[in-house]
Motif scaffolding. Structure first.
Motif, short mmCIF file in Angstrom:
data_model
loop_
_atom_site.label_atom_id
_atom_site.label_comp_id
_atom_site.label_asym_id
_atom_site.label_seq_id
_atom_site.Cartn_x
_atom_site.Cartn_y
_atom_site.Cartn_z
N LEU A 1 2.90 2.33 1.39
CA LEU A 1 2.28 2.47 0.07
C LEU A 1 3.23 2.03 -1.04
O LEU A 1 3.08 2.43 -2.19
N GLY A 2 4.18 1.19 -0.69
CA GLY A 2 5.12 0.69 -1.67
C GLY A 2 6.34 1.56 -1.77
O GLY A 2 7.30 1.39 -1.01
N ALA A 3 6.35 2.51 -2.69
CA ALA A 3 7.51 3.37 -2.88
C ALA A 3 7.67 4.39 -1.76
O ALA A 3 8.74 4.96 -1.58
N ARG A 4 6.62 4.62 -0.99
CA ARG A 4 6.71 5.60 0.10
C ARG A 4 5.90 5.15 1.30
O ARG A 4 5.02 4.29 1.20
N VAL A 5 6.24 5.75 2.42
CA VAL A 5 5.50 5.53 3.66
C VAL A 5 4.78 6.83 4.01
O VAL A 5 5.39 7.91 3.98
N GLN A 6 3.52 6.73 4.33
CA GLN A 6 2.72 7.90 4.70
C GLN A 6 2.29 7.78 6.15
O GLN A 6 1.82 6.72 6.58
N VAL A 7 2.47 8.85 6.90
CA VAL A 7 2.05 8.89 8.30
C VAL A 7 0.85 9.81 8.42
O VAL A 7 0.91 10.99 8.06
N ILE A 8 -0.26 9.26 8.90
CA ILE A 8 -1.46 10.05 9.16
C ILE A 8 -1.43 10.43 10.64
O ILE A 8 -1.46 9.56 11.51
N SER A 9 -1.35 11.72 10.91
CA SER A 9 -1.25 12.17 12.29
C SER A 9 -2.10 13.41 12.51
O SER A 9 -2.47 14.10 11.56
N ASP A 10 -2.39 13.67 13.75
CA ASP A 10 -3.15 14.84 14.17
C ASP A 10 -2.22 15.67 15.06
O ASP A 10 -1.90 15.26 16.18
N GLU A 11 -1.76 16.78 14.55
CA GLU A 11 -0.72 17.56 15.22
C GLU A 11 -1.24 18.60 16.20
O GLU A 11 -0.46 19.33 16.80
N ARG A 12 -2.55 18.66 16.40
CA ARG A 12 -3.08 19.77 17.20
C ARG A 12 -2.71 19.67 18.67
O ARG A 12 -2.46 20.69 19.31
N LEU A 13 -2.63 18.45 19.23
CA LEU A 13 -2.20 18.35 20.62
C LEU A 13 -0.75 18.76 20.76
O LEU A 13 -0.37 19.46 21.70
N ALA B 1 -9.52 12.10 8.67
CA ALA B 1 -10.15 10.89 8.13
C ALA B 1 -10.04 10.88 6.61
O ALA B 1 -9.92 11.92 5.96
N GLY B 2 -10.08 9.66 6.05
CA GLY B 2 -10.01 9.54 4.60
C GLY B 2 -10.01 8.08 4.18
O GLY B 2 -10.26 7.18 4.99
N SER B 3 -9.70 7.83 2.90
CA SER B 3 -9.66 6.48 2.34
C SER B 3 -8.46 6.36 1.43
O SER B 3 -8.02 7.35 0.81
N LEU B 4 -7.94 5.13 1.30
CA LEU B 4 -6.82 4.84 0.41
C LEU B 4 -7.07 3.51 -0.29
O LEU B 4 -7.71 2.62 0.29
N PRO B 5 -6.54 3.33 -1.50
CA PRO B 5 -6.85 2.12 -2.28
C PRO B 5 -6.09 0.89 -1.80
O PRO B 5 -4.99 1.00 -1.24
N LEU B 6 -6.67 -0.26 -2.07
CA LEU B 6 -6.02 -1.54 -1.82
C LEU B 6 -5.53 -2.19 -3.11
O LEU B 6 -5.03 -3.32 -3.09
N HIS B 7 -5.67 -1.49 -4.23
CA HIS B 7 -5.19 -1.98 -5.52
C HIS B 7 -4.43 -0.87 -6.22
O HIS B 7 -4.64 0.31 -5.94
N GLY B 8 -3.54 -1.25 -7.12
CA GLY B 8 -2.79 -0.25 -7.88
C GLY B 8 -1.40 -0.05 -7.32
O GLY B 8 -1.02 -0.62 -6.28
N PRO B 9 -0.60 0.80 -7.97
CA PRO B 9 0.81 0.97 -7.57
C PRO B 9 0.99 1.57 -6.19
O PRO B 9 2.01 1.31 -5.53
N GLU B 10 0.06 2.39 -5.74
CA GLU B 10 0.19 3.00 -4.40
C GLU B 10 -0.84 2.42 -3.44
O GLU B 10 -1.34 3.09 -2.54
N ARG B 11 -1.12 1.14 -3.61
CA ARG B 11 -2.06 0.48 -2.71
C ARG B 11 -1.45 0.36 -1.32
O ARG B 11 -0.23 0.34 -1.14
N VAL B 12 -2.30 0.26 -0.33
CA VAL B 12 -1.85 0.04 1.04
C VAL B 12 -1.41 -1.42 1.18
O VAL B 12 -2.19 -2.34 0.91
N ARG B 13 -0.19 -1.60 1.58
CA ARG B 13 0.36 -2.94 1.79
C ARG B 13 0.37 -3.32 3.27
O ARG B 13 0.05 -4.45 3.64
#
Length: 277
Positions: free
Chosen positions: A126-138, A196-208
């Motif tokens: 996401l530019g300035a940061r990296v986000q990890v989407i994970s499912d920790e239940r297992l 589940a969710g959505s993230l933008p493709l525009h703006g400062p925290e867009r998904v690169r």
């Protein structure tokens, strides 16, 4: 525009790859079939390799029929369709019925939709940061099982094989349960428990950039500590997904670090999606 590169390889010494990677238009996905330990019944004439291929095909059909529908709904429809694909020859209520983790990413006009079910993480730049989407239940369920197994050992249970069989049975009992973990199998309700969710493709925290991984590839960070998540993304960008898998295999072969569970090696899959602003 979304550029996609991928690599997938079976565990050393195995002919069948129970991972599966696919792309249908704007939808990219990674599935990891649950390996069945030797000597365990599944109630099914099909194996995890068959299951991931059928589930991928059904996800593609669901995406074609309902391109704007929620990923959870399309996954539920795909699971239900694969249930019918078994053809009545299998006991789909058996706790060992074939199952798979799911990691999906869908490119939209100005955003990406994602879905993660069980332990196949999604890594996002996401530019300035990296986000990890994970499912920790297992992971949580497995930690509880290890604790119970240790208590059984301290209590004097003599046979490691017996402890292992008991642990597998306990894990199966926790699959697709409210206080256990959720995975794609024969119950379409599992889809609605995905992250589940959505993230933008525009703006400062867009998904690169985005990496979809099975746990056979994510061990590079989570178990072996070869680099951090941004380093993993950089390696995928600069050298490609195949290089990530090569480095994992070198560590596995070089110092004998053992994976958690009953496998030293695992199938490994990595997908890199890059987005132009």
């Amino acid at each position: 525009m979304m550029l996609v590169r991928s690599a997938s390889a079976p565990a050393p010494g195995r002919l069948e790859n129970e991972d599966h990677v696919f792309r249908y238009g704007d939808l990219v996905g990674v599935l990891d079939g649950a390996t069945v330990p030797d000597g365990f019944d599944t109630g099914c004439v099909h194996g995890p390799g068959w299951y991931v291929r059928r589930l991928a095909a059904r996800l593609g059909l669901a995406a074609a029929d309902r391109p704007a529908a929620a990923l959870t709904g399309n996954l539920a429809a795909a699971i239900l369709a694969v249930r019918a694909d078994h053809g009545g020859a299998c006991d789909l209520d058996h706790p060992g019925t074939p199952s798979a983790t799911v990691c999906l990413l869908r490119h939209g006009a100005d955003h990406v939709d994602y879905l993660v079910l069980c332990d196949s993480p999604l890594v996002l730049d996401l530019g300035a940061r990296v986000q990890v989407i994970s499912d920790e239940r297992l992971r949580t369920a497995m930690a509880d099982l290890r604790q119970k197994a240790e208590l059984a050992r301290v209590g004097g249970e003599p046979d490691p094989a017996t402890r292992f069989r008991r642990a597998v049975a306990l894990q199966r009992e926790q699959m697709n349960r409210t206080h256990g973990y959720w995975v794609a199998a024969a119950n379409p309700d599992a889809a609605y428990h995905a992250v589940a969710g959505s993230l933008p493709l525009h703006g400062p925290e867009r998904v690169r950039r985005a990496a979809l991984l099975t746990d056979g590839a994510s061990v590079a960070v989570e178990q072996f500590g070869l680099f951090d998540w941004r380093g993993l993304l950089d390696l995928l960008s600069e050298a490609g997904p195949g290089e990530l898998i090569r480095r994992v295999r070198l560590v596995e072969a070089g110092d004998g670090q053992r994976r958690s569970g009953f496998k030293r090696h695992d199938d490994a899959t990595a997908v890199l999606c890059e987005f132009e602003d």
